[in-house]
Design a protein around this motif. Structure first.
Motif, mmCIF file in Angstrom:
data_model
loop_
_atom_site.group_PDB
_atom_site.id
_atom_site.type_symbol
_atom_site.label_atom_id
_atom_site.label_comp_id
_atom_site.label_asym_id
_atom_site.label_seq_id
_atom_site.Cartn_x
_atom_site.Cartn_y
_atom_site.Cartn_z
ATOM 1 N N LEU A 55 0.810 -1.215 0.000
ATOM 2 C CA LEU A 55 0.000 0.000 0.000
ATOM 3 C C LEU A 55 0.850 1.275 0.000
ATOM 4 C CD1 LEU A 55 -2.756 1.267 -0.042
ATOM 5 C CD2 LEU A 55 -2.883 1.020 2.447
ATOM 6 N N PRO A 56 1.823 1.440 0.915
ATOM 7 C CA PRO A 56 2.615 2.683 0.865
ATOM 8 C C PRO A 56 3.433 2.824 -0.399
ATOM 9 C CG PRO A 56 3.494 1.171 2.520
ATOM 10 C CD PRO A 56 2.185 0.622 2.097
ATOM 11 N N LEU A 57 3.936 1.717 -0.961
ATOM 12 C CA LEU A 57 4.696 1.803 -2.204
ATOM 13 C C LEU A 57 3.789 2.187 -3.372
ATOM 14 C CD1 LEU A 57 7.096 -1.265 -1.858
ATOM 15 C CD2 LEU A 57 7.735 1.150 -1.792
ATOM 16 N N SER A 58 2.575 1.657 -3.385
ATOM 17 C CA SER A 58 1.623 2.022 -4.443
ATOM 18 C C SER A 58 1.239 3.490 -4.338
ATOM 19 C CB SER A 58 0.374 1.137 -4.357
ATOM 20 O OG SER A 58 0.697 -0.230 -4.547
ATOM 21 N N LEU A 59 1.009 3.964 -3.118
ATOM 22 C CA LEU A 59 0.681 5.375 -2.924
ATOM 23 C C LEU A 59 1.860 6.273 -3.310
ATOM 24 C CD1 LEU A 59 -1.247 5.231 0.476
ATOM 25 C CD2 LEU A 59 -2.204 5.679 -1.794
ATOM 26 N N MET A 60 3.083 5.808 -3.026
ATOM 27 C CA MET A 60 4.261 6.577 -3.415
ATOM 28 C C MET A 60 4.329 6.735 -4.928
ATOM 29 S SD MET A 60 8.295 5.585 -3.116
ATOM 30 C CE MET A 60 8.140 4.515 -4.558
ATOM 31 N N LEU A 61 4.127 5.636 -5.655
ATOM 32 C CA LEU A 61 4.155 5.706 -7.115
ATOM 33 C C LEU A 61 3.037 6.590 -7.648
ATOM 34 C CD1 LEU A 61 4.990 1.984 -7.994
ATOM 35 C CD2 LEU A 61 6.511 3.960 -8.117
ATOM 36 N N ALA A 62 1.865 6.504 -7.030
ATOM 37 C CA ALA A 62 0.753 7.368 -7.453
ATOM 38 C C ALA A 62 1.118 8.838 -7.237
ATOM 39 C CB ALA A 62 -0.514 7.011 -6.680
ATOM 40 N N GLY A 63 1.753 9.138 -6.117
ATOM 41 C CA GLY A 63 2.172 10.497 -5.845
ATOM 42 C C GLY A 63 3.196 10.991 -6.852
ATOM 43 N N LEU A 64 4.171 10.140 -7.193
ATOM 44 C CA LEU A 64 5.183 10.519 -8.173
ATOM 45 C C LEU A 64 4.569 10.750 -9.555
ATOM 46 C CD1 LEU A 64 8.114 8.107 -7.191
ATOM 47 C CD2 LEU A 64 8.008 10.581 -6.824
ATOM 48 N N ILE A 65 3.627 9.894 -9.923
ATOM 49 C CA ILE A 65 2.963 10.050 -11.220
ATOM 50 C C ILE A 65 2.148 11.336 -11.257
ATOM 51 C CG2 ILE A 65 1.200 9.088 -12.745
ATOM 52 C CD1 ILE A 65 2.156 6.289 -11.786
ATOM 53 N N PHE A 66 1.368 11.571 -10.218
ATOM 54 C CA PHE A 66 0.526 12.760 -10.170
ATOM 55 C C PHE A 66 1.389 14.007 -10.140
ATOM 56 C CE2 PHE A 66 -3.807 13.494 -10.281
ATOM 57 C CZ PHE A 66 -4.187 14.550 -9.465
ATOM 58 N N ARG A 67 2.489 13.964 -9.393
ATOM 59 C CA ARG A 67 3.402 15.105 -9.337
ATOM 60 C C ARG A 67 3.987 15.393 -10.721
ATOM 61 N NH1 ARG A 67 9.225 15.723 -7.975
ATOM 62 N NH2 ARG A 67 9.312 13.625 -8.811
ATOM 63 N N GLY A 68 4.383 14.316 -11.441
ATOM 64 C CA GLY A 68 4.958 14.493 -12.771
ATOM 65 C C GLY A 68 3.970 15.074 -13.769
ATOM 66 N N VAL A 69 2.739 14.582 -13.741
ATOM 67 C CA VAL A 69 1.707 15.110 -14.638
ATOM 68 C C VAL A 69 1.440 16.577 -14.330
ATOM 69 C CG1 VAL A 69 -0.720 14.936 -15.287
ATOM 70 C CG2 VAL A 69 0.640 12.855 -15.016
ATOM 71 N N ALA A 70 1.295 16.899 -13.047
ATOM 72 C CA ALA A 70 1.030 18.283 -12.653
ATOM 73 C C ALA A 70 2.191 19.194 -13.045
ATOM 74 C CB ALA A 70 0.795 18.354 -11.142
ATOM 75 N N PHE A 71 3.424 18.691 -12.941
ATOM 76 C CA PHE A 71 4.602 19.459 -13.303
ATOM 77 C C PHE A 71 4.506 19.928 -14.749
ATOM 78 C CE2 PHE A 71 9.019 20.243 -11.876
ATOM 79 C CZ PHE A 71 9.534 20.782 -13.032
ATOM 80 N N GLU A 72 4.125 19.030 -15.643
ATOM 81 C CA GLU A 72 4.042 19.371 -17.055
ATOM 82 C C GLU A 72 2.807 20.209 -17.375
ATOM 83 O OE1 GLU A 72 6.368 18.797 -19.173
ATOM 84 O OE2 GLU A 72 7.636 17.467 -17.967
ATOM 85 N N PHE A 73 1.673 19.849 -16.770
ATOM 86 C CA PHE A 73 0.418 20.488 -17.144
ATOM 87 C C PHE A 73 0.300 21.923 -16.648
ATOM 88 C CE2 PHE A 73 -2.774 16.985 -18.412
ATOM 89 C CZ PHE A 73 -1.787 16.358 -19.173
ATOM 90 N N ARG A 74 0.952 22.239 -15.494
ATOM 91 C CA ARG A 74 0.777 23.586 -14.936
ATOM 92 C C ARG A 74 1.341 24.662 -15.875
ATOM 93 N NH1 ARG A 74 4.653 26.397 -12.479
ATOM 94 N NH2 ARG A 74 3.153 27.387 -11.057
ATOM 95 N N PHE A 75 2.338 24.305 -16.691
ATOM 96 C CA PHE A 75 2.889 25.281 -17.618
ATOM 97 C C PHE A 75 1.963 25.545 -18.801
ATOM 98 C CE2 PHE A 75 6.844 23.843 -15.552
ATOM 99 C CZ PHE A 75 7.407 25.070 -15.243
#
Length: 337
Positions: free
Chosen positions: A85-105
């Motif tokens: 569970l914590p590893l899955s949540l970590m990957l979800a956080g990294l993915i969401f962070r990466g998408v937001a990083f690109e989309f905010r621009f």
């Protein structure tokens, strides 16, 4: 005496993990710091300071995970089973962070606040889960034979959650000192103030973990406080105090080096990571599974080592080159588009 491939692979995994903590730590830290900075211009500078390098930093996470899977499959299987569970949540956080990083621009002004929140949430979630994983590894796992025999929520303890909080503060400190080095006033001055507060919080975290861990784990207490180990390991806490004092001095004096606060923070991270390694050595799955017990066959380790020794220099070279090319201060209007 032959070459111990298990030790070599352990060193490679430790090195990859430390590189990930250092290099991805400060860009996750920038997301953690977003709630403290409301100015749009300053937020753009914060993101632009890591835009050219953030995705390459995660190479080390992939390398460390792949090396653990190949060189120590038993450890990989137990950790994945125990911390699904914590590893899955970590990957979800990294993915969401990466998408937001690109989309905010690319987002319209009305949508950008949503992606800023996503950037913050993904960074905090990924960091917190990584800290929980570190706490769980220190605490150890229930293993029967060669299988994890605990429950899926065994990681949900106060100590592990506290370690999650501690890593959030650590990454925030890395991000703040990175921005002291990369930004100019008024953002730089804001980061100096935050750095001093985060340093005090981190020292409290260090103190609590340093007291609580030996009390709950007698084998760790014996490692640190029995003689002659006590004398050999005494430089670790002394160096923590020295680096902390130097960091405090540099952030409270604006005329001091802008790079030195970040270097001091790297020293604190290295010392904290070293303390973790000293506490659990030679176990890779505490409390009883050593790295030799968890190791893959020597033929497999030797085959993979050839590839690792080939690829590691290339990763180090392109990482160095990217940081060298994008060195210097980041100003408003410069950077990622």
């Amino acid at each position: 005496m032959g070459i111990d491939l298990s030790v070599i692979w352990f060193v490679i995994i430790v090195f990859a993990t430390l590189m990930y903590i250092v290099m991805d730590g400060f860009d996750l830290g920038i997301g953690i710091l977003f709630p403290f900075i409301r100015d749009k211009t300053s937020r753009d500078v914060m993101v632009n300071s890591v835009a050219p390098v953030w995705d390459g930093n995660e190479t080390w996470l992939v390398l460390g995970g792949a090396a653990l899977f190949g060189a120590f499959p038993l450890a990989y299987a137990i950790i994945i089973d125990a911390l699904t569970l914590p590893l899955s949540l970590m990957l979800a956080g990294l993915i969401f962070r990466g998408v937001a990083f690109e989309f905010r621009f690319q987002a319209t002004p009305s949508h950008r606040p949503f992606w800023d929140i996503a950037f913050q949430a993904g960074s905090i979630l990924a960091t917190f889960c990584q800290g929980v994983v570190v706490g769980a590894v220190v605490s150890g796992f229930k293993v029967t034979g060669r299988q994890f025999s605990g429950g899926q929520l065994d990681w949900l303890t106060s100590f592990n959650l506290f370690c999650g909080l501690g890593l959030v503060i650590t990454y925030a400190l890395l991000g703040a000192t990175w921005l002291v080095m990369k930004s100019e006033d008024p953002l730089q001055q804001q980061m100096r103030v935050l750095t001093s507060r985060l340093l005090l919080a981190l020292l409290v975290i260090f103190a609590i973990i340093s007291i609580r861990t030996p009390l709950e784990h007698p084998q760790i207490a014996e490692r640190w406080f029995s003689t002659p180990n006590l004398y050999y390991l005494l430089p670790v806490p002394i160096c923590v105090l020295l680096f902390s004092g130097l960091l405090w001095r540099t952030v409270t004096r604006p005329e001091s080096s802008h790079a030195l606060p970040f270097i001091c923070t790297l020293g604190l991270v290295f010392l904290g990571f070293s303390g973790l390694g000293i506490s659990i050595w030679p176990n890779i799955i505490p409390p009883d599974i050593s790295l030799w017990n968890a190791a893959a066959p020597l033929q497999s380790q030797g085959f993979m080592l050839v590839g690792a020794l080939f690829i590691l220099p290339f990763i180090l070279m392109y990482s160095f080159w990217s940081y060298y090319v994008f060195r210097g201060k980041v100003r408003h209007g410069e950077g990622y588009h």
